[in-house]
Enzyme design. Structure first.
Site, PDB file in Angstrom:
ATOM      1  N   ASP A  67       0.820  -1.220   0.000  1.00  0.00           N
ATOM      2  CA  ASP A  67       0.000   0.000   0.000  1.00  0.00           C
ATOM      3  C   ASP A  67       0.852   1.268   0.000  1.00  0.00           C
ATOM      4  O   ASP A  67       2.079   1.211   0.159  1.00  0.00           O
ATOM      5  CB  ASP A  67      -0.966  -0.002   1.197  1.00  0.00           C
ATOM      6  N   ASN A 136      -7.840  -2.612  14.043  1.00  0.00           N
ATOM      7  CA  ASN A 136      -9.227  -2.926  13.672  1.00  0.00           C
ATOM      8  C   ASN A 136      -9.308  -4.147  12.752  1.00  0.00           C
ATOM      9  O   ASN A 136     -10.344  -4.402  12.155  1.00  0.00           O
ATOM     10  CB  ASN A 136      -9.887  -1.713  13.005  1.00  0.00           C
ATOM     11  N   HIS A 138      -7.465  -4.585   9.995  1.00  0.00           N
ATOM     12  CA  HIS A 138      -7.159  -4.349   8.576  1.00  0.00           C
ATOM     13  C   HIS A 138      -5.864  -5.036   8.163  1.00  0.00           C
ATOM     14  O   HIS A 138      -4.972  -5.265   8.990  1.00  0.00           O
ATOM     15  CB  HIS A 138      -7.165  -2.854   8.220  1.00  0.00           C
ATOM     16  N   GLU A 143      -9.660  -1.869   4.998  1.00  0.00           N
ATOM     17  CA  GLU A 143     -10.312  -1.568   6.272  1.00  0.00           C
ATOM     18  C   GLU A 143     -11.563  -2.436   6.446  1.00  0.00           C
ATOM     19  O   GLU A 143     -12.031  -3.059   5.482  1.00  0.00           O
ATOM     20  CB  GLU A 143     -10.707  -0.087   6.294  1.00  0.00           C
TER      21      GLU A 143
END
Ligand code: GLP
Length: 247
Positions: A67, A136, A138, A143
């Site tokens: 990313d 979370n 991800h 996400e």
């Protein structure tokens, strides 16, 4: 999917580096998909040390990164281009023609995503994907809610992710969007190694590995279905799993 719990961060980093080194010795032209973040730093340090001692060459390998923040040029200090150059690619014998990081400053980000996905395909797909995990759940910048069928694309970052990553940016203003390799592309990797260290990852790891169903609400949970997926944890990251799972 397998789970391995190591005593601490050093052991985790050592084991991760040993897996990468072994795969590269088996197949020097391997295609790797790699993460950023604090978690893989120990692994990168060890891989660099192996290279410096003459024990490992990366010259024939192909590298892709997971990313990059949208809008950041490759020389921005908080960009993943700079992170990878300073912590890994710039310290080994990688061939610049075979090092790929998404261009956050592409004039046409959608075209950049298509180009990136095509480059992965043209390289023959990913042999080994190494991942971190967000608090979370991800992976990359996929996400919660990211489709399991997703490919490389522009995504909006969760507020919680922006807060965690804000310290890397002036006035704590982290970008709102990023380019990330998608979950389908990650899942198609022939082998996946997810690294998690520290108590602040224990909740995400438990949600990904043991709690509830495999769900797009916890992107990393898709790895439960991966035939050659391993969660490599230190004891703190594995502390919510309960006794029976650790090997
Ligand atoms: C970022 C990256 C992820 C990484 C995650 C965890 O958001 N995009 O690829 O896995 O952070 O980072 P850390 O290892 O610093 O906890």
């Amino acid at each position: 999917m397998k789970i391995r719990v190591l005593p601490d961060y050093d052991a985790l980093s050592e084991t991760a580096a040993a897996v990468v080194a072994e795969r590269l010795r088996e197949k020097p032209s391997a295609v790797l998909l790699l993460p950023t973040g604090t978690t893989p730093l120990g692994m990168y340090r060890r891989l660099v040390a192996l290279h410096r001692s003459g024990a490992l060459s990366f010259a024939r390998a192909t590298f892709f990164n997971l990313d990059e923040y949208l809008g950041l040029p490759p020389d921005h200090p908080a960009s993943y281009h700079v992170y990878m150059r300073e912590n890994f690619y710039g310290l080994i014998d990688s061939d610049p023609a075979r090092v790929h990081v998404p261009r956050g400053d592409a004039l046409d980000p959608e075209a950049e995503c298509l180009r990136y996905e095509a480059a992965i395909r043209e390289a023959g797909g990913i042999d080994l994907c190494v991942l971190g995990i967000g608090r979370n759940g991800h992976i990359g910048f996929n996400e919660p809610g990211a489709p399991f069928v997703s490919r490389t694309r522009v995504v909006r970052l969760a507020e919680s992710t922006r807060r965690v990553n804000a310290a890397d940016f002036e006035a704590d203003r982290s970008p709102e969007r990023a380019i990330t390799v998608g979950l389908a592309t990650i899942f198609e990797a022939r082998e996946v190694l997810l690294l998690a260290s520290g108590a602040n990852k224990a909740g995400a790891v438990a949600a990904a590995v043991v709690e509830g169903e495999v769900s797009e609400n916890i992107p990393a949970s898709v790895l439960r279905r991966h035939p050659k997926g391993t969660f490599l944890l230190d004891e703190d990251a594995g502390s919510d799993l309960g006794g029976g799972l650790a090997d």
